[in-house]
Design a protein around this motif. Structure first.
Motif, PDB file in Angstrom:
ATOM      1  N   ARG A 105       0.812  -1.198  -0.066  1.00 58.93           N
ATOM      2  CA  ARG A 105      -0.051  -0.007  -0.043  1.00 58.93           C
ATOM      3  C   ARG A 105       0.803   1.047   0.005  1.00 58.93           C
ATOM      4  O   ARG A 105       2.123   1.320   0.308  1.00 58.93           O
ATOM      5  CB  ARG A 105      -0.790  -0.011   1.181  1.00 58.93           C
ATOM      6  CG  ARG A 105      -1.853  -1.289   1.376  1.00 58.93           C
ATOM      7  CD  ARG A 105      -2.910  -1.313   0.354  1.00 58.93           C
ATOM      8  NE  ARG A 105      -3.851  -2.352   0.728  1.00 58.93           N
ATOM      9  CZ  ARG A 105      -4.172  -3.196  -0.391  1.00 58.93           C
ATOM     10  NH1 ARG A 105      -3.991  -2.813  -1.814  1.00 58.93           N
ATOM     11  NH2 ARG A 105      -4.940  -3.950   0.200  1.00 58.93           N
ATOM     12  N   LEU A 106       0.307   2.304  -0.586  1.00 54.97           N
ATOM     13  CA  LEU A 106       0.779   3.634  -0.386  1.00 54.97           C
ATOM     14  C   LEU A 106       0.905   4.226   0.860  1.00 54.97           C
ATOM     15  O   LEU A 106       0.304   3.937   1.696  1.00 54.97           O
ATOM     16  CB  LEU A 106       0.330   4.460  -1.447  1.00 54.97           C
ATOM     17  CG  LEU A 106       0.382   4.254  -2.814  1.00 54.97           C
ATOM     18  CD1 LEU A 106      -0.474   5.206  -3.556  1.00 54.97           C
ATOM     19  CD2 LEU A 106       1.884   4.093  -3.363  1.00 54.97           C
ATOM     20  N   LYS A 107       1.594   5.129   1.269  1.00 52.63           N
ATOM     21  CA  LYS A 107       1.827   5.642   2.531  1.00 52.63           C
ATOM     22  C   LYS A 107       0.678   6.363   2.988  1.00 52.63           C
ATOM     23  O   LYS A 107       0.090   7.113   2.090  1.00 52.63           O
ATOM     24  CB  LYS A 107       3.093   6.868   2.766  1.00 52.63           C
ATOM     25  CG  LYS A 107       4.258   6.316   2.985  1.00 52.63           C
ATOM     26  CD  LYS A 107       5.373   7.275   3.032  1.00 52.63           C
ATOM     27  CE  LYS A 107       6.734   6.813   3.580  1.00 52.63           C
ATOM     28  NZ  LYS A 107       7.732   7.805   3.660  1.00 52.63           N
ATOM     29  N   GLY A 108      -0.163   6.162   4.074  1.00 49.47           N
ATOM     30  CA  GLY A 108      -1.242   6.659   4.438  1.00 49.47           C
ATOM     31  C   GLY A 108      -2.466   6.106   3.798  1.00 49.47           C
ATOM     32  O   GLY A 108      -3.598   6.235   4.314  1.00 49.47           O
ATOM     33  N   GLU A 109      -2.274   5.064   3.286  1.00 51.93           N
ATOM     34  CA  GLU A 109      -3.316   4.348   2.644  1.00 51.93           C
ATOM     35  C   GLU A 109      -3.823   3.231   3.506  1.00 51.93           C
ATOM     36  O   GLU A 109      -3.100   2.578   4.189  1.00 51.93           O
ATOM     37  CB  GLU A 109      -3.243   3.758   1.338  1.00 51.93           C
ATOM     38  CG  GLU A 109      -4.261   3.052   0.646  1.00 51.93           C
ATOM     39  CD  GLU A 109      -3.910   2.642  -0.940  1.00 51.93           C
ATOM     40  OE1 GLU A 109      -4.743   2.264  -1.410  1.00 51.93           O
ATOM     41  OE2 GLU A 109      -2.753   2.786  -1.122  1.00 51.93           O
ATOM     42  N   SER A 110      -5.095   3.091   3.654  1.00 50.27           N
ATOM     43  CA  SER A 110      -5.512   1.907   4.611  1.00 50.27           C
ATOM     44  C   SER A 110      -5.311   0.417   3.956  1.00 50.27           C
ATOM     45  O   SER A 110      -5.616   0.417   2.835  1.00 50.27           O
ATOM     46  CB  SER A 110      -7.006   2.028   4.851  1.00 50.27           C
ATOM     47  OG  SER A 110      -7.658   0.998   5.758  1.00 50.27           O
ATOM     48  N   ASP A 111      -4.818  -0.250   4.807  1.00 56.35           N
ATOM     49  CA  ASP A 111      -4.471  -1.533   4.250  1.00 56.35           C
ATOM     50  C   ASP A 111      -5.760  -2.592   4.158  1.00 56.35           C
ATOM     51  O   ASP A 111      -5.681  -3.791   3.818  1.00 56.35           O
ATOM     52  CB  ASP A 111      -3.199  -2.318   4.739  1.00 56.35           C
ATOM     53  CG  ASP A 111      -3.317  -2.535   6.201  1.00 56.35           C
ATOM     54  OD1 ASP A 111      -4.596  -2.334   6.941  1.00 56.35           O
ATOM     55  OD2 ASP A 111      -2.558  -3.378   6.901  1.00 56.35           O
ATOM     56  N   GLY A 112      -6.759  -2.300   4.891  1.00 55.08           N
ATOM     57  CA  GLY A 112      -8.048  -3.019   4.913  1.00 55.08           C
ATOM     58  C   GLY A 112      -8.060  -3.983   6.263  1.00 55.08           C
ATOM     59  O   GLY A 112      -8.969  -4.771   6.201  1.00 55.08           O
ATOM     60  N   LEU A 113      -7.100  -4.216   6.982  1.00 49.86           N
ATOM     61  CA  LEU A 113      -6.744  -5.111   7.929  1.00 49.86           C
ATOM     62  C   LEU A 113      -7.758  -4.379   9.183  1.00 49.86           C
ATOM     63  O   LEU A 113      -7.496  -3.029   9.529  1.00 49.86           O
ATOM     64  CB  LEU A 113      -5.387  -5.423   8.361  1.00 49.86           C
ATOM     65  CG  LEU A 113      -4.577  -6.268   7.294  1.00 49.86           C
ATOM     66  CD1 LEU A 113      -3.490  -6.423   7.672  1.00 49.86           C
ATOM     67  CD2 LEU A 113      -5.423  -7.597   7.368  1.00 49.86           C
ATOM     68  N   LEU A 114      -8.280  -5.224   9.931  1.00 54.79           N
ATOM     69  CA  LEU A 114      -9.096  -4.663  11.241  1.00 54.79           C
ATOM     70  C   LEU A 114      -8.311  -4.986  12.361  1.00 54.79           C
ATOM     71  O   LEU A 114      -7.316  -5.808  12.511  1.00 54.79           O
ATOM     72  CB  LEU A 114     -10.203  -5.488  11.179  1.00 54.79           C
ATOM     73  CG  LEU A 114     -11.611  -5.071  10.135  1.00 54.79           C
ATOM     74  CD1 LEU A 114     -12.556  -6.044  10.544  1.00 54.79           C
ATOM     75  CD2 LEU A 114     -11.665  -3.492  10.205  1.00 54.79           C
TER      76      LEU A 114
END
Length: 114
Positions: A105-114
């Motif tokens: 992922r890019l910096k600051g982008e959410s990776d979707g993991l909880l």
């Protein structure tokens, strides 16, 4: 008749522009509502046509620039494709043995993991 369906207009409301317009509207609805509405629609069409033309001209200029750049460079690296060769190349790959990998992922982008 004790209860009338029509209300008696007071003197204060009969001399206003709105009251006169409502009275004229009952007599000539097309002239006071339909004609102005249709003229706004037609005038808007004439006003928005040049704006749409500018939008499409800008898009055409952009496409023309890309096509010229493609003409200069892409034709040289083209490889010939043989359908049988592609079929055997894909058939030789082992499609049952694979591993799932997460995309970075890019910096600051959410990776979707909880």
């Amino acid at each position: 008749m004790a209860f009338q369906s029509k209300k008696f207009p007071s003197k204060a409301n009969t001399n206003t522009f709105a009251a006169k317009y409502r009275a004229m509207m009952k007599k000539h609805p097309f002239l006071l509502f339909g004609l102005p509405f249709m003229s706004v629609v037609v005038a808007g069409s004439f006003v928005l046509t040049p704006a749409a033309a500018i939008r499409y001209e800008k898009y055409d200029r952009k496409v023309r620039q890309v096509s010229r750049e493609e003409e200069l460079g892409l034709g040289q690296r083209k490889r010939r494709v043989n359908i049988r060769e592609e079929y055997y190349r894909l058939a030789a790959k082992d499609i049952d043995n694979w591993e799932q990998k997460r995309v970075e992922r890019l910096k600051g982008e959410s990776d979707g993991l909880l």
